[in-house]
Design a protein around this motif. Structure first.
Motif, PDB file in Angstrom:
ATOM      1  N   GLU A  86       1.813  40.566  41.093  1.00 47.08           N
ATOM      2  CA  GLU A  86       0.914  39.539  41.610  1.00 47.08           C
ATOM      3  C   GLU A  86       0.941  39.619  43.137  1.00 47.08           C
ATOM      4  O   GLU A  86       1.948  39.323  43.769  1.00 47.08           O
ATOM      5  CB  GLU A  86       1.339  38.146  41.158  1.00 47.08           C
TER       6      GLU A  86
ATOM      7  N   ARG B 185       6.307  39.297  40.636  1.00 52.58           N
ATOM      8  CA  ARG B 185       5.996  39.649  39.246  1.00 52.58           C
ATOM      9  C   ARG B 185       5.811  38.367  38.462  1.00 52.58           C
ATOM     10  O   ARG B 185       6.543  37.398  38.655  1.00 52.58           O
ATOM     11  CB  ARG B 185       7.142  40.455  38.620  1.00 52.58           C
ATOM     12  N   ASN B 186       4.811  38.359  37.584  1.00 49.88           N
ATOM     13  CA  ASN B 186       4.601  37.167  36.755  1.00 49.88           C
ATOM     14  C   ASN B 186       5.466  37.243  35.502  1.00 49.88           C
ATOM     15  O   ASN B 186       6.250  38.174  35.330  1.00 49.88           O
ATOM     16  CB  ASN B 186       3.108  36.973  36.425  1.00 49.88           C
ATOM     17  N   SER B 187       5.307  36.281  34.614  1.00 47.88           N
ATOM     18  CA  SER B 187       6.146  36.208  33.415  1.00 47.88           C
ATOM     19  C   SER B 187       5.948  37.417  32.495  1.00 47.88           C
ATOM     20  O   SER B 187       6.827  37.746  31.702  1.00 47.88           O
ATOM     21  CB  SER B 187       5.864  34.918  32.646  1.00 47.88           C
ATOM     22  N   SER B 188       4.819  38.087  32.619  1.00 51.93           N
ATOM     23  CA  SER B 188       4.571  39.300  31.828  1.00 51.93           C
ATOM     24  C   SER B 188       4.980  40.564  32.587  1.00 51.93           C
ATOM     25  O   SER B 188       4.677  41.672  32.152  1.00 51.93           O
ATOM     26  CB  SER B 188       3.086  39.397  31.469  1.00 51.93           C
ATOM     27  N   ASN B 189       5.613  40.385  33.730  1.00 54.88           N
ATOM     28  CA  ASN B 189       6.091  41.461  34.600  1.00 54.88           C
ATOM     29  C   ASN B 189       4.960  42.239  35.274  1.00 54.88           C
ATOM     30  O   ASN B 189       5.154  43.364  35.708  1.00 54.88           O
ATOM     31  CB  ASN B 189       7.042  42.418  33.867  1.00 54.88           C
TER      32      ASN B 189
END
Length: 134
Positions: free
Chosen positions: A50, A43-47
Motif C-alpha cells: 500500500e 503492507r495491508n492485511s492481505s500482505n
C-alpha cells in the motif's frame, strides 16, 4: 474530544499497479527499488503493498534524481540520510551540490560539442557560397 468516523479522513493509498501507472515505471522497477530499500510501502492485511501520497512524491524524486544522472547508489545514500531526518540536511545538500557540479560539467561539454557542430556547419556554408560564386 474525539473525531467522528465521518470527520476522520482516510489517507489515500495506492496499489503497486496504480503507482506503476502514475509514475510510468514498470512494476518490476518498483519492486527492485523496494529491494534496494528505496521504497518501503506498508503492507495491508492481505500482505499487498500500500503506497501513500508521500511514497508517490518520493518515487517522483527518485525518477527526477535518476534523470539528472544520479546513480542508484547515491540515491540510496540520499534515502538513508532522508530517513534520519533534518539532522542530515547538510549531507543531503552536499549530495545535491555534487550532482549539480556533474550536470554543469556535462552542460559545458555539450556546449563545446554544439560549438564544434556550428563551426563545421559555418565552414560548409562558406564553402558552398564560394563554390556558387565561381
Amino acid at each position: 474530544m474525539r473525531a467522528s468516523k465521518k470527520e476522520k479522513k482516510k489517507t489515500k493509498t495506492y496499489k503497486i499497479s496504480e503507482i506503476a501507472l502514475l509514475t510510468e515505471l514498470p512494476i518490476a522497477t518498483l519492486r527492485y527499488y523496494e529491494e534496494l530499500d528505496l521504497l518501503k510501502p506498508a503492507r495491508n492485511s492481505s500482505n499487498y503493498r500500500e503506497f501513500t501520497e508521500a511514497d508517490l512524491e518520493w518515487i517522483f524524486f527518485i525518477k527526477r534524481a535518476k534523470a539528472t544522472g544520479m546513480s542508484l547508489a547515491k540515491i540510496q545514500d540520499y534515502s538513508r540520510l532522508r530517513e534520519q531526518g533534518d539532522s542530515t540536511i547538510i549531507q543531503r545538500i552536499s549530495l545535491l551540490v555534487e550532482q549539480e557540479r556533474i550536470l554543469r560539467q556535462q552542460i559545458t561539454d555539450l556546449e563545446g560539442h554544439l560549438d564544434f557542430i556550428l563551426q563545421k556547419k559555418h565552414h560548409y556554408y562558406e564553402t558552398l557560397q564560394k563554390n556558387s560564386e565561381s
